[in-house]
Write a protein that holds these residues in place. Structure first.
Motif, PDB file in Angstrom:
ATOM      1  N   PRO A 121       0.061 -14.834  -5.640  1.00  0.00           N
ATOM      2  CA  PRO A 121      -0.297 -13.481  -5.195  1.00  0.00           C
ATOM      3  C   PRO A 121      -1.797 -13.233  -5.326  1.00  0.00           C
ATOM      4  O   PRO A 121      -2.480 -13.861  -6.148  1.00  0.00           O
ATOM      5  N   ASP A 122      -2.295 -12.319  -4.497  1.00  0.00           N
ATOM      6  CA  ASP A 122      -3.730 -12.018  -4.526  1.00  0.00           C
ATOM      7  C   ASP A 122      -3.984 -10.517  -4.641  1.00  0.00           C
ATOM      8  O   ASP A 122      -4.912  -9.981  -4.039  1.00  0.00           O
ATOM      9  N   PHE A 123      -3.159  -9.823  -5.417  1.00  0.00           N
ATOM     10  CA  PHE A 123      -3.363  -8.396  -5.600  1.00  0.00           C
ATOM     11  C   PHE A 123      -4.637  -8.156  -6.412  1.00  0.00           C
ATOM     12  O   PHE A 123      -4.895  -8.868  -7.388  1.00  0.00           O
ATOM     13  N   PRO A 124      -5.425  -7.162  -6.060  1.00  0.00           N
ATOM     14  CA  PRO A 124      -6.633  -6.857  -6.845  1.00  0.00           C
ATOM     15  C   PRO A 124      -6.256  -6.323  -8.214  1.00  0.00           C
ATOM     16  O   PRO A 124      -5.151  -5.803  -8.410  1.00  0.00           O
ATOM     17  N   LEU A 159       2.008   4.968   6.502  1.00  0.00           N
ATOM     18  CA  LEU A 159       0.915   5.531   5.721  1.00  0.00           C
ATOM     19  C   LEU A 159       0.367   6.799   6.374  1.00  0.00           C
ATOM     20  O   LEU A 159       0.045   7.782   5.696  1.00  0.00           O
ATOM     21  N   GLU A 160       0.286   6.765   7.678  1.00  0.00           N
ATOM     22  CA  GLU A 160      -0.270   7.914   8.407  1.00  0.00           C
ATOM     23  C   GLU A 160       0.612   9.149   8.271  1.00  0.00           C
ATOM     24  O   GLU A 160       0.118  10.282   8.173  1.00  0.00           O
ATOM     25  N   HIS A 161       1.931   8.938   8.242  1.00  0.00           N
ATOM     26  CA  HIS A 161       2.860  10.074   8.230  1.00  0.00           C
ATOM     27  C   HIS A 161       3.686  10.147   6.938  1.00  0.00           C
ATOM     28  O   HIS A 161       4.737  10.780   6.925  1.00  0.00           O
ATOM     29  N   SER A 162       3.206   9.516   5.870  1.00  0.00           N
ATOM     30  CA  SER A 162       4.007   9.483   4.642  1.00  0.00           C
ATOM     31  C   SER A 162       4.248  10.885   4.080  1.00  0.00           C
ATOM     32  O   SER A 162       5.334  11.171   3.561  1.00  0.00           O
ATOM     33  N   ALA A 163       3.280  11.760   4.176  1.00  0.00           N
ATOM     34  CA  ALA A 163       3.462  13.121   3.649  1.00  0.00           C
ATOM     35  C   ALA A 163       4.537  13.860   4.437  1.00  0.00           C
ATOM     36  O   ALA A 163       5.332  14.616   3.868  1.00  0.00           O
ATOM     37  N   LYS A 164       4.593  13.617   5.718  1.00  0.00           N
ATOM     38  CA  LYS A 164       5.559  14.310   6.579  1.00  0.00           C
ATOM     39  C   LYS A 164       6.957  13.736   6.444  1.00  0.00           C
ATOM     40  O   LYS A 164       7.947  14.469   6.304  1.00  0.00           O
ATOM     41  N   PRO A 209       0.808  -1.231   0.000  1.00  0.00           N
ATOM     42  CA  PRO A 209       0.000   0.000   0.000  1.00  0.00           C
ATOM     43  C   PRO A 209       0.836   1.274   0.000  1.00  0.00           C
ATOM     44  O   PRO A 209       0.436   2.276  -0.600  1.00  0.00           O
ATOM     45  N   LEU A 210       1.990   1.241   0.665  1.00  0.00           N
ATOM     46  CA  LEU A 210       2.859   2.422   0.667  1.00  0.00           C
ATOM     47  C   LEU A 210       3.451   2.648  -0.715  1.00  0.00           C
ATOM     48  O   LEU A 210       3.525   3.793  -1.197  1.00  0.00           O
ATOM     49  N   TRP A 211       3.857   1.571  -1.385  1.00  0.00           N
ATOM     50  CA  TRP A 211       4.396   1.684  -2.740  1.00  0.00           C
ATOM     51  C   TRP A 211       3.304   2.139  -3.712  1.00  0.00           C
ATOM     52  O   TRP A 211       3.585   2.887  -4.660  1.00  0.00           O
ATOM     53  N   GLU A 212       2.086   1.680  -3.499  1.00  0.00           N
ATOM     54  CA  GLU A 212       0.976   2.130  -4.351  1.00  0.00           C
ATOM     55  C   GLU A 212       0.833   3.650  -4.277  1.00  0.00           C
ATOM     56  O   GLU A 212       0.653   4.318  -5.304  1.00  0.00           O
ATOM     57  N   ARG A 213       0.915   4.169  -3.068  1.00  0.00           N
ATOM     58  CA  ARG A 213       0.800   5.617  -2.888  1.00  0.00           C
ATOM     59  C   ARG A 213       1.980   6.335  -3.530  1.00  0.00           C
ATOM     60  O   ARG A 213       1.827   7.389  -4.154  1.00  0.00           O
ATOM     61  N   PHE A 214       3.163   5.789  -3.400  1.00  0.00           N
ATOM     62  CA  PHE A 214       4.375   6.372  -3.981  1.00  0.00           C
ATOM     63  C   PHE A 214       4.296   6.426  -5.517  1.00  0.00           C
ATOM     64  O   PHE A 214       4.694   7.411  -6.143  1.00  0.00           O
ATOM     65  N   LEU A 215       3.751   5.377  -6.132  1.00  0.00           N
ATOM     66  CA  LEU A 215       3.740   5.252  -7.584  1.00  0.00           C
ATOM     67  C   LEU A 215       2.529   5.900  -8.245  1.00  0.00           C
ATOM     68  O   LEU A 215       2.531   6.109  -9.469  1.00  0.00           O
ATOM     69  N   LYS A 216       1.530   6.242  -7.499  1.00  0.00           N
ATOM     70  CA  LYS A 216       0.268   6.739  -8.049  1.00  0.00           C
ATOM     71  C   LYS A 216       0.484   7.955  -8.957  1.00  0.00           C
ATOM     72  O   LYS A 216       1.188   8.892  -8.606  1.00  0.00           O
ATOM     73  N   ALA A 268       9.402  -3.944   9.087  1.00  0.00           N
ATOM     74  CA  ALA A 268       8.458  -5.008   9.384  1.00  0.00           C
ATOM     75  C   ALA A 268       7.052  -4.601   8.945  1.00  0.00           C
ATOM     76  O   ALA A 268       6.752  -3.414   8.785  1.00  0.00           O
ATOM     77  N   PRO A 269       6.142  -5.565   8.765  1.00  0.00           N
ATOM     78  CA  PRO A 269       4.760  -5.231   8.397  1.00  0.00           C
ATOM     79  C   PRO A 269       4.090  -4.277   9.376  1.00  0.00           C
ATOM     80  O   PRO A 269       3.228  -3.487   8.984  1.00  0.00           O
ATOM     81  N   SER A 270       4.488  -4.332  10.660  1.00  0.00           N
ATOM     82  CA  SER A 270       3.865  -3.458  11.660  1.00  0.00           C
ATOM     83  C   SER A 270       4.167  -1.982  11.415  1.00  0.00           C
ATOM     84  O   SER A 270       3.486  -1.101  11.955  1.00  0.00           O
ATOM     85  N   ALA A 271       5.162  -1.691  10.585  1.00  0.00           N
ATOM     86  CA  ALA A 271       5.514  -0.301  10.303  1.00  0.00           C
ATOM     87  C   ALA A 271       4.596   0.328   9.265  1.00  0.00           C
ATOM     88  O   ALA A 271       4.631   1.555   9.070  1.00  0.00           O
ATOM     89  N   LEU A 272       3.765  -0.466   8.606  1.00  0.00           N
ATOM     90  CA  LEU A 272       2.960   0.053   7.498  1.00  0.00           C
ATOM     91  C   LEU A 272       2.002   1.156   7.931  1.00  0.00           C
ATOM     92  O   LEU A 272       1.957   2.223   7.299  1.00  0.00           O
TER      93      LEU A 272
END
Length: 387
Positions: free
Chosen positions: A159-162, A378-383, A134-141, A370-374
């Motif tokens: 894989p099960d990506f939509p 995401l919450e602070h990606s802009a910052k 999800p973080l990479w999705e936001r980066f590449l959008k 780690a996955p727990s960092a996601l």
């Protein structure tokens, strides 16, 4: 009596009862009948000419499409579009030898005879899922025309990506890759080879499922596209973890003075990607004589490219890692680590060289997360990350 004879004689007129020649007289055809026959003959001639023309026209009209249809497939196969169009499906039946041969085909004319938008190929080497997707999705959008995605995972992973995901359908034919073994470099070469099949891919970045981008896409693209060098560490390290791993059986292809060590996570341009994929000189030596405690993924590419193209290397990686905790693997960061101080630590790294000039912007990516960092990312990606 005379009248009967006279009547009989008129009926038998022209017949010689004594054996003489018989003379028969014909009456001419009526004028109207003759005109009708001439008209009929003229119409027949006109009809014949019209029929011949129609038959000839019909044959030509049928033959031309037949010829066109027969030659059309050849025209399509030889069109430029068929050579430059990227594969619509990354799953193919080529084995590694076939794939590497196909990927190593390089045009000898420098200028491209078509419009080419240069892309970054992001190549993910992973065992299974991409928890930070999800973080990479936001980066590449919003940058679809400027990047490509390739994923090498365990063959058993499904894989099960939509369908809406940039990662959907981007898994390449894969094999098991073991840490520190040649199969790891095989996986990296496989990623490069598949990415090379898209002629628009100009730069190739190797990442893991634990990597994150440190800046927005525009900054990353600008940094990579304007660099004169490719980013791969290649250090001549004198200690036991550098030159100490060298095996004298690697001569004459590799001498001790040419032995290099670098990070597994690299960025290379198209020329160096082809060099890696087509190599048949150094591969057998590293496969046979660089085995744990010689970790081939740290030595093979840095050594080979130092020998072949040393002037094209920046001799550093773009991926930040923290080895300060010691051990065979770098530190892993979770939810509690995503703070201002943490990202300030990355940005305060020592200066590096970019296009022969010192700069404070040295890293575009970081690991291991780690996955727990996601969620906090995401919450602070802009910052923290600028997107």
């Amino acid at each position: 009596m005379k009248s009967r004879v006279g009547s009989h004689g008129s009926l038998e007129e022209g017949k010689d009862t004594g054996g003489a020649r018989v003379v028969t007289q014909y009456k001419p055809l009526p004028l109207r009948l003759l005109q009708f026959l001439l008209l009929f003959l003229g119409l027949g001639i006109v009809f014949s000419f019209v029929s011949m023309y129609m038959v000839r026209y019909s044959v030509v009209q049928n033959v031309i499409p037949m010829v066109q249809s027969r030659f059309q497939p050849c025209i399509q196969q030889l069109s430029l579009e068929s050579w430059i169009r990227p594969p619509s499906n990354l799953l193919h039946s080529m084995n590694d030898s076939q794939l590497f041969w196909r990927a190593s085909i390089v045009p000898q004319i420098k200028d491209y005879p078509f419009n080419r938008t240069r892309k970054i190929a992001f190549m993910f080497l992973t065992r299974g899922p991409l928890p930070l997707a999800p973080l990479w999705e936001r980066f590449l959008k919003g940058n679809d025309e400027l990047f490509s995605i390739y994923i090498h995972s365990l063959p058993s992973y499904i894989p099960d990506f939509p369908p809406s995901s940039v990662f959907h359908g981007r898994q390449i034919p894969s094999k098991v890759a073991e840490w520190g073994r040649m199969s790891m470099c095989d996986a990296e070469r496989r990623l490069l080879a598949n990415a090379l099949l898209d002629i628009s891919n100009e730069w190739f970045v190797l990442l893991s499922e634990a990597c994150i981008p440190l800046h927005n896409f525009k900054a990353v693209y600008h940094y990579i596209s304007r660099s004169r060098y490719s980013f791969m560490g290649a250090v001549d390290e004198p200690g036991p973890y550098g030159r100490g791993r060298y095996n004298t059986n690697m001569t004459p292809e590799v001498n001790l003075t040419e032995w290099r060590k670098g990070s597994q996570w690299f960025e290379v341009n198209r020329k160096l990607a082809v060099d890696i994929v087509k190599d048949e000189v150094y591969y057998p030596k590293f496969e046979q004589f660089c085995r744990p405690a010689c970790y081939v993924d740290e030595h093979y590419f840095p050594t080979m490219l130092t020998i072949e193209s040393p002037r094209l290397l920046a001799n550093r990686t773009l991926t930040w890692v923290d080895w300060s905790r010691g051990g065979a693997h770098p530190a892993t960061f979770g939810k509690a680590d995503i703070t201002d101080q943490f990202f300030k630590k990355i940005s305060d790294s020592p200066l590096c060289i970019y296009n022969n000039q010192p700069t404070s912007l040295c890293f575009l990516f970081a690991r291991k997360f780690a996955p727990s960092a996601l969620d906090p990312l995401l919450e602070h990606s802009a910052k923290f990350l600028g997107f």
